[in-house]
Scaffold this motif. Sequence first.
Motif, PDB file in Angstrom:
ATOM      1  N   CYS A 110       0.833  -1.211   0.000  1.00  0.00           N
ATOM      2  CA  CYS A 110       0.000   0.000   0.000  1.00  0.00           C
ATOM      3  C   CYS A 110       0.864   1.256   0.000  1.00  0.00           C
ATOM      4  N   TYR A 111       1.843   1.308   0.888  1.00  0.00           N
ATOM      5  CA  TYR A 111       2.667   2.509   1.005  1.00  0.00           C
ATOM      6  C   TYR A 111       3.675   2.648  -0.143  1.00  0.00           C
ATOM      7  N   SER A 112       3.972   1.538  -0.814  1.00  0.00           N
ATOM      8  CA  SER A 112       4.876   1.645  -1.968  1.00  0.00           C
ATOM      9  C   SER A 112       4.230   2.409  -3.116  1.00  0.00           C
ATOM     10  N   SER A 113       2.912   2.593  -3.047  1.00  0.00           N
ATOM     11  CA  SER A 113       2.210   3.352  -4.091  1.00  0.00           C
ATOM     12  C   SER A 113       2.649   4.805  -4.131  1.00  0.00           C
ATOM     13  N   ALA A 114       3.426   5.246  -3.125  1.00  0.00           N
ATOM     14  CA  ALA A 114       3.959   6.616  -3.152  1.00  0.00           C
ATOM     15  C   ALA A 114       4.727   6.883  -4.439  1.00  0.00           C
ATOM     16  N   ALA A 115       5.329   5.832  -4.997  1.00  0.00           N
ATOM     17  CA  ALA A 115       6.095   5.982  -6.233  1.00  0.00           C
ATOM     18  C   ALA A 115       5.211   6.353  -7.420  1.00  0.00           C
ATOM     19  N   ASP A 116       3.893   6.137  -7.315  1.00  0.00           N
ATOM     20  CA  ASP A 116       2.991   6.486  -8.414  1.00  0.00           C
ATOM     21  C   ASP A 116       2.956   7.982  -8.676  1.00  0.00           C
ATOM     22  N   MET A 117       3.414   8.770  -7.701  1.00  0.00           N
ATOM     23  CA  MET A 117       3.421  10.214  -7.894  1.00  0.00           C
ATOM     24  C   MET A 117       4.415  10.649  -8.961  1.00  0.00           C
ATOM     25  N   LEU A 118       5.327   9.755  -9.347  1.00  0.00           N
ATOM     26  CA  LEU A 118       6.250  10.074 -10.432  1.00  0.00           C
ATOM     27  C   LEU A 118       5.525  10.157 -11.771  1.00  0.00           C
ATOM     28  N   SER A 119       4.263   9.728 -11.799  1.00  0.00           N
ATOM     29  CA  SER A 119       3.478   9.841 -13.028  1.00  0.00           C
ATOM     30  C   SER A 119       3.250  11.286 -13.426  1.00  0.00           C
ATOM     31  N   ILE A 120       3.612  12.209 -12.543  1.00  0.00           N
ATOM     32  CA  ILE A 120       3.511  13.620 -12.894  1.00  0.00           C
ATOM     33  C   ILE A 120       4.503  13.974 -13.998  1.00  0.00           C
ATOM     34  N   ILE A 121       5.518  13.115 -14.193  1.00  0.00           N
ATOM     35  CA  ILE A 121       6.505  13.311 -15.267  1.00  0.00           C
ATOM     36  C   ILE A 121       5.944  12.719 -16.553  1.00  0.00           C
ATOM     37  N   PRO A 122       5.886  13.466 -17.645  1.00  0.00           N
ATOM     38  CA  PRO A 122       5.325  12.938 -18.891  1.00  0.00           C
ATOM     39  C   PRO A 122       6.120  11.759 -19.434  1.00  0.00           C
ATOM     40  N   VAL A 123       5.444  10.849 -20.123  1.00  0.00           N
ATOM     41  CA  VAL A 123       5.990   9.732 -20.890  1.00  0.00           C
ATOM     42  C   VAL A 123       6.721   8.719 -20.018  1.00  0.00           C
ATOM     43  N   VAL A 124       7.807   9.099 -19.358  1.00  0.00           N
ATOM     44  CA  VAL A 124       8.632   8.126 -18.642  1.00  0.00           C
ATOM     45  C   VAL A 124       8.284   8.039 -17.158  1.00  0.00           C
TER      46      VAL A 124
END
Length: 287
Positions: free
Chosen positions: A220-234
């Motif tokens: 659950c807490y590893s989902s913090a990495a999903d915030m990198l989706s703010i970066i386009p494409v990669v």
Amino acid sequence: MEIRCPQCGYGKEVDEAALTPSVTFATCPECGHRFRFRDAVPENEPDFTLDSGQEEPARDSAVVEEDHPHPTSHTAPEEGPMPSWGQPKKAEAEIWAYAREVGVVAALIANTRHILQRPQGFFATMSREVSFLVPLSYYLIISLVGIGLETFWQTAVGNPILPEAFSGAVSSPGEMIQLVMFSPVVLMLYLYALSGILHLGLVLTGAAKGGVRTTMRVVCYSSAADMLSIIPVVGSLLGGLLRLWIIVVGLRTVHGTTTARVLPSVGLLFLSLLVIVALTMRDLGML
């Protein structure tokens, strides 16, 4: 009594009756920081290490020190109030559990920042007594934000890295509604599947020191990495790699094991994902 390191937030319950009144300093096993945890006047008394593998304060020569500050460290007065640098601080770990007190947005940001910057310290102080709804709600909110960011970039600029069949772009309001409605269901299935595979690997290697709910908290807490989706494409790719690293660190910490014993679980997860991707590509006629 609970003694908590002010440097990294690692803490442990210690039987206060087992401590002599003159024991005032502790050494953190996570970061090595030596700190005063209570006021006491007598001199030349030993301190101890907050070792998660020991129930009683350590007394052997490897950890016992004289009760005076190291020459290279901050000095603490033997009398008077405890200095501010030596006072135990409120741990930042799982601050999401106090979202009502500090504010939802502030708690979400602080929790995410701590996981991304100091994952080992976060998981070392993660409470297993807090309701599972706390990490679960964090997981759903962050994951939905990540899905929204990824959908926005896929729709706006596309993603040349992924095949079109795996594109998350939406072309109509109806597709957006379907995405909003079904995403929580898919996320719950993903959480249980991912946690089950990882915990199975831990059980097979004998590294599972906690239950499957403990593993689920890490996921659950590893989902913090999903915030990198703010970066386009990669962003989603980088977030996926970072998430794997956080999972390894988290499982190693909460189960009290080593990286080598956690890696087979990650390997089992990779194998399962490859099988799922291969079956999906076959059904889409891509294989």
